[in-house]
Structure formats: C-alpha cells, structure tokens
Design a protein around this motif. Structure first.
Motif, PDB file in Angstrom:
ATOM      1  N   TRP A 114       0.807  -1.224   0.000  1.00 51.81           N
ATOM      2  CA  TRP A 114       0.000   0.000   0.000  1.00 51.81           C
ATOM      3  C   TRP A 114       0.836   1.267   0.000  1.00 51.81           C
ATOM      4  CZ3 TRP A 114      -5.205  -0.325  -0.618  1.00 51.81           C
ATOM      5  CH2 TRP A 114      -5.747  -1.609  -0.515  1.00 51.81           C
ATOM      6  N   ALA A 115       2.158   1.168  -0.055  1.00 54.44           N
ATOM      7  CA  ALA A 115       3.084   2.305  -0.049  1.00 54.44           C
ATOM      8  C   ALA A 115       3.126   2.974   1.307  1.00 54.44           C
ATOM      9  CB  ALA A 115       2.758   3.326  -1.134  1.00 54.44           C
ATOM     10  N   GLY A 116       1.995   3.339   1.854  1.00 54.68           N
ATOM     11  CA  GLY A 116       1.968   3.967   3.164  1.00 54.68           C
ATOM     12  C   GLY A 116       0.543   4.288   3.536  1.00 54.68           C
ATOM     13  N   SER A 117       0.314   4.555   4.794  1.00 50.97           N
ATOM     14  CA  SER A 117      -1.022   4.927   5.227  1.00 50.97           C
ATOM     15  C   SER A 117      -0.917   5.799   6.457  1.00 50.97           C
ATOM     16  CB  SER A 117      -1.858   3.684   5.544  1.00 50.97           C
ATOM     17  OG  SER A 117      -1.291   2.967   6.620  1.00 50.97           O
ATOM     18  N   TRP A 118      -1.969   6.544   6.705  1.00 53.86           N
ATOM     19  CA  TRP A 118      -2.025   7.353   7.909  1.00 53.86           C
ATOM     20  C   TRP A 118      -3.467   7.453   8.345  1.00 53.86           C
ATOM     21  CZ3 TRP A 118      -3.786  12.725   7.369  1.00 53.86           C
ATOM     22  CH2 TRP A 118      -4.053  13.084   6.052  1.00 53.86           C
ATOM     23  N   VAL A 119      -3.654   7.787   9.589  1.00 50.54           N
ATOM     24  CA  VAL A 119      -4.991   7.898  10.149  1.00 50.54           C
ATOM     25  C   VAL A 119      -5.292   9.362  10.394  1.00 50.54           C
ATOM     26  CG1 VAL A 119      -6.477   7.324  12.086  1.00 50.54           C
ATOM     27  CG2 VAL A 119      -4.882   5.623  11.204  1.00 50.54           C
ATOM     28  N   SER A 120      -6.398   9.829   9.867  1.00 55.00           N
ATOM     29  CA  SER A 120      -6.764  11.226  10.039  1.00 55.00           C
ATOM     30  C   SER A 120      -7.897  11.348  11.044  1.00 55.00           C
ATOM     31  CB  SER A 120      -7.202  11.839   8.708  1.00 55.00           C
ATOM     32  OG  SER A 120      -8.418  11.264   8.288  1.00 55.00           O
TER      33      SER A 120
ATOM     34  N   PRO B 156      -4.572   6.552   2.520  1.00 57.19           N
ATOM     35  CA  PRO B 156      -3.282   6.133   1.962  1.00 57.19           C
ATOM     36  C   PRO B 156      -2.388   7.340   1.685  1.00 57.19           C
ATOM     37  CG  PRO B 156      -4.929   6.179   0.240  1.00 57.19           C
ATOM     38  CD  PRO B 156      -5.646   6.557   1.518  1.00 57.19           C
ATOM     39  N   CYS B 157      -1.084   7.112   1.651  1.00 60.46           N
ATOM     40  CA  CYS B 157      -0.170   8.203   1.315  1.00 60.46           C
ATOM     41  C   CYS B 157       1.010   7.664   0.523  1.00 60.46           C
ATOM     42  CB  CYS B 157       0.314   8.929   2.566  1.00 60.46           C
ATOM     43  SG  CYS B 157       1.317   7.929   3.676  1.00 60.46           S
ATOM     44  N   ILE B 158       1.556   8.523  -0.325  1.00 60.58           N
ATOM     45  CA  ILE B 158       2.708   8.181  -1.157  1.00 60.58           C
ATOM     46  C   ILE B 158       3.721   9.306  -1.052  1.00 60.58           C
ATOM     47  CG2 ILE B 158       3.531   7.804  -3.512  1.00 60.58           C
ATOM     48  CD1 ILE B 158       0.792   6.701  -4.209  1.00 60.58           C
ATOM     49  N   ASP B 159       4.964   8.965  -0.742  1.00 64.83           N
ATOM     50  CA  ASP B 159       6.069   9.915  -0.795  1.00 64.83           C
ATOM     51  C   ASP B 159       6.908   9.596  -2.022  1.00 64.83           C
ATOM     52  OD1 ASP B 159       5.285  11.131   1.538  1.00 64.83           O
ATOM     53  OD2 ASP B 159       6.706  10.062   2.813  1.00 64.83           O
TER      54      ASP B 159
ATOM     55  N   VAL C  52       8.785   5.863  -5.506  1.00 58.39           N
ATOM     56  CA  VAL C  52       7.979   5.749  -4.289  1.00 58.39           C
ATOM     57  C   VAL C  52       8.874   5.217  -3.177  1.00 58.39           C
ATOM     58  CG1 VAL C  52       6.011   4.616  -3.197  1.00 58.39           C
ATOM     59  CG2 VAL C  52       5.861   5.351  -5.585  1.00 58.39           C
ATOM     60  N   LYS C  53       9.023   6.013  -2.115  1.00 57.09           N
ATOM     61  CA  LYS C  53       9.926   5.639  -1.029  1.00 57.09           C
ATOM     62  C   LYS C  53       9.281   5.916   0.324  1.00 57.09           C
ATOM     63  CE  LYS C  53      14.193   6.800  -3.557  1.00 57.09           C
ATOM     64  NZ  LYS C  53      15.462   7.572  -3.511  1.00 57.09           N
TER      65      LYS C  53
ATOM     66  N   GLU D 185      -9.538   1.583  -6.741  1.00 56.92           N
ATOM     67  CA  GLU D 185     -10.321   0.342  -6.760  1.00 56.92           C
ATOM     68  C   GLU D 185     -11.028   0.115  -5.429  1.00 56.92           C
ATOM     69  OE1 GLU D 185      -9.572  -4.496  -7.075  1.00 56.92           O
ATOM     70  OE2 GLU D 185      -7.962  -3.091  -7.601  1.00 56.92           O
ATOM     71  N   TYR D 186     -10.341   0.415  -4.329  1.00 56.78           N
ATOM     72  CA  TYR D 186     -10.916   0.214  -3.000  1.00 56.78           C
ATOM     73  C   TYR D 186     -11.625   1.461  -2.468  1.00 56.78           C
ATOM     74  CZ  TYR D 186      -8.857  -4.385  -2.466  1.00 56.78           C
ATOM     75  OH  TYR D 186      -8.551  -5.718  -2.615  1.00 56.78           O
ATOM     76  N   GLU D 187     -11.769   2.473  -3.311  1.00 60.62           N
ATOM     77  CA  GLU D 187     -12.501   3.695  -2.972  1.00 60.62           C
ATOM     78  C   GLU D 187     -11.928   4.388  -1.736  1.00 60.62           C
ATOM     79  OE1 GLU D 187     -16.607   2.646  -2.646  1.00 60.62           O
ATOM     80  OE2 GLU D 187     -16.799   2.115  -4.755  1.00 60.62           O
ATOM     81  N   LEU D 188     -10.607   4.389  -1.633  1.00 63.17           N
ATOM     82  CA  LEU D 188      -9.943   5.099  -0.544  1.00 63.17           C
ATOM     83  C   LEU D 188      -9.757   6.554  -0.962  1.00 63.17           C
ATOM     84  CD1 LEU D 188      -7.239   2.445   0.392  1.00 63.17           C
ATOM     85  CD2 LEU D 188      -9.331   2.978   1.646  1.00 63.17           C
ATOM     86  N   VAL D 189     -10.352   7.468  -0.230  1.00 57.58           N
ATOM     87  CA  VAL D 189     -10.300   8.883  -0.587  1.00 57.58           C
ATOM     88  C   VAL D 189      -9.530   9.668   0.466  1.00 57.58           C
ATOM     89  CG1 VAL D 189     -12.444   8.793  -1.888  1.00 57.58           C
ATOM     90  CG2 VAL D 189     -12.513   9.319   0.550  1.00 57.58           C
ATOM     91  N   GLY D 190      -9.097  10.874   0.084  1.00 55.45           N
ATOM     92  CA  GLY D 190      -8.451  11.767   1.035  1.00 55.45           C
ATOM     93  C   GLY D 190      -6.988  11.486   1.277  1.00 55.45           C
ATOM     94  N   GLY D 191      -6.396  10.581   0.507  1.00 52.32           N
ATOM     95  CA  GLY D 191      -4.969  10.318   0.641  1.00 52.32           C
ATOM     96  C   GLY D 191      -4.149  11.412  -0.019  1.00 52.32           C
ATOM     97  N   HIS D 192      -2.829  11.253   0.019  1.00 47.61           N
ATOM     98  CA  HIS D 192      -2.002  12.293  -0.590  1.00 47.61           C
ATOM     99  C   HIS D 192      -0.760  11.721  -1.253  1.00 47.61           C
ATOM    100  CE1 HIS D 192      -0.136  12.508   3.646  1.00 47.61           C
ATOM    101  NE2 HIS D 192       0.824  12.047   2.872  1.00 47.61           N
ATOM    102  N   VAL D 193      -0.219  12.503  -2.164  1.00 51.89           N
ATOM    103  CA  VAL D 193       1.072  12.223  -2.775  1.00 51.89           C
ATOM    104  C   VAL D 193       1.955  13.436  -2.511  1.00 51.89           C
ATOM    105  CG1 VAL D 193       0.233  13.032  -5.027  1.00 51.89           C
ATOM    106  CG2 VAL D 193       2.299  11.636  -4.903  1.00 51.89           C
ATOM    107  N   ILE D 194       3.138  13.189  -1.934  1.00 51.66           N
ATOM    108  CA  ILE D 194       4.050  14.265  -1.554  1.00 51.66           C
ATOM    109  C   ILE D 194       5.340  14.140  -2.349  1.00 51.66           C
ATOM    110  CG2 ILE D 194       5.383  15.329   0.306  1.00 51.66           C
ATOM    111  CD1 ILE D 194       2.455  15.702   0.750  1.00 51.66           C
TER     112      ILE D 194
END
Length: 233
Positions: free
Chosen positions: A20-26, A49-52, A58-59, A95-104
């Motif tokens: 999943w690359a990364g995740s965080w809880v808001s 989800p989050c991506i750096d 992707v790291k 696909e899993y309808e995960l919204v509100g994530g970010h790419v940094i």
C-alpha cells in the motif's frame, strides 16, 4: 486474479498481497458538546493512503535524515523503495474507494513532478498533492486532478508565518481545497513547525491558539512528527 477484501478499508490479511506504499490515520475534529463550561471535541477517524516520491521513486524514508545536500555528513535513510510507480498504487486506492490520501514530492525535481502528475491522472479528485506548492502552480495541480493542495514552506517562509501569502492562496484556490502542513519537530520543549524538507525551524508552534487561528484558512491540517517519522519504534 488477486483476491479482494469486501470492506472499503483493507484488512491486514488482504493488504500484504498488494502493498500500500503507506497509510495514515486522520481525525477530523468538531465541537460536539460542552462539559464543565468547556467545549468537547469529537474526532471522526478514517484510514487514508499516502505516497512519498523522492527522485521519481515511491519511497518511505526517515524524515529527519532528509537534506538538500549531504555536506553535513548526514546520509539519507530509506526504509523502503518500490519498483512500482506511484500511479500503480493509486489505481489500487481507486479500486478500494480510498479517498483523502495524498502524494508528496520530496523535492521538486522533474522526475518527482512527472510521477505525481501520473498519480493524479490515475485517480482524479481522489488525492491531495504537496511539495513545492505555491501561488504560481497551485491551480495547475488542481486542474491536473488534485482534490486539495498541501502547503508548508510557501506560507511558513524565512522562519515566520506569511499571512499575506496564505490569504492570497485562499483567495485563489478556496479554503475548502487547501491543506496546511504543520509538520513539526521538538525544540526547547515545544513542537515547532518545520519547513524546506523539514530542515528549517519556524517561530510558529503547534498549539491550540495556532490551530484555532489557522482553521479559518484551511480545510485540513497535515501533521508529521518529524523526529520519529519513518523510524522503527
């Protein structure tokens, strides 16, 4: 064909099949009552989800080791580097309808910019984007598909909060599409907002007065504890 989890949020059993690359809880805060003359704050918690992206890859890195140069002898510590593109991860989030994530973008190099745009195109309206966002490029990232732009260094510049820049950003993109990154490090016993890839301390503290004041200018706050970001506890 890979198996799918029935729930919107992947279970621990299912998630390792994909990565999943990364995740965080808001936590979205709101006042929901009062007790003893004081407001009671309620939080709605969600998985995001989050991506750096660093140099186009992707790291997942140890945040406190990120530098513009290596002249101080500090080596970048990388916990994880994927052979998959950011867009591949984002298609899974869609696909899993995960919204509100970010790419940094951890650096404004062309490879990282190209990778972030591919991610936004893969999930229009599904991701926030941050890294080098300013008054000149904010609208272009929204037009490319970002739901929000995430801003730090442009507003907290030269160690201070530039309220004029913040107001102009709000006028341009609207409060509802702006996220303020208040990532911080501990200094003299207080959590202080840091900028420029978390290298420079500002004179702004993450505390109740700051959050109450800035809430009028942003839809959300993003806060990393930089001293422990990416570290294995």
């Amino acid at each position: 064909m890979a198996s799918r989890c029935p729930a919107r949020v992947p279970s621990p059993r299912c998630a390792p099949r994909h990565g999943w690359a990364g995740s965080w809880v808001s936590a979205r805060l709101s006042k929901c009552g009062a007790s003893g003359g004081r407001s009671v704050i309620c939080a709605a918690v969600s998985f995001r989800p989050c991506i750096d992206i660093h140099k186009g890859k992707v790291k997942q890195i140890v945040g406190s080791t990120l530098r513009d140069s290596s002249n101080d002898g500090t080596a970048l510590v990388t916990n994880f580097e994927s052979d998959k593109s950011a867009a591949e991860f984002v298609k899974l989030y869609k696909e899993y309808e995960l919204v509100g994530g970010h790419v940094i973008m951890l650096g404004a190099d062309p490879a990282s910019q190209a990778s972030s745009l591919e991610a936004l195109h893969a999930y229009p309206g599904g991701l926030q984007v941050g890294g080098g966002i300013n008054l000149e490029n904010a609208i272009s990232y929204l037009n490319e598909g970002a739901s929000h732009v995430i801003v730090t260094s442009y507003v907290f510049s030269d160690g201070k909060m530039n309220i004029e820049r913040l107001r102009k950003l709000v006028e341009l993109v609207g409060k509802q599409r702006l996220v303020l990154d208040l990532s911080c490090r501990k200094k003299d016993g207080r959590y202080t907002i840091v900028t420029d890839r978390w290298q420079k301390f500002s004179d702004v503290f993450v505390d109740e007065p700051t959050l109450e004041y800035l809430a009028a200018y942003a839809d959300e706050f993003l806060v990393h504890g930089v001293d422990v970001e990416g570290k294995r506890m």
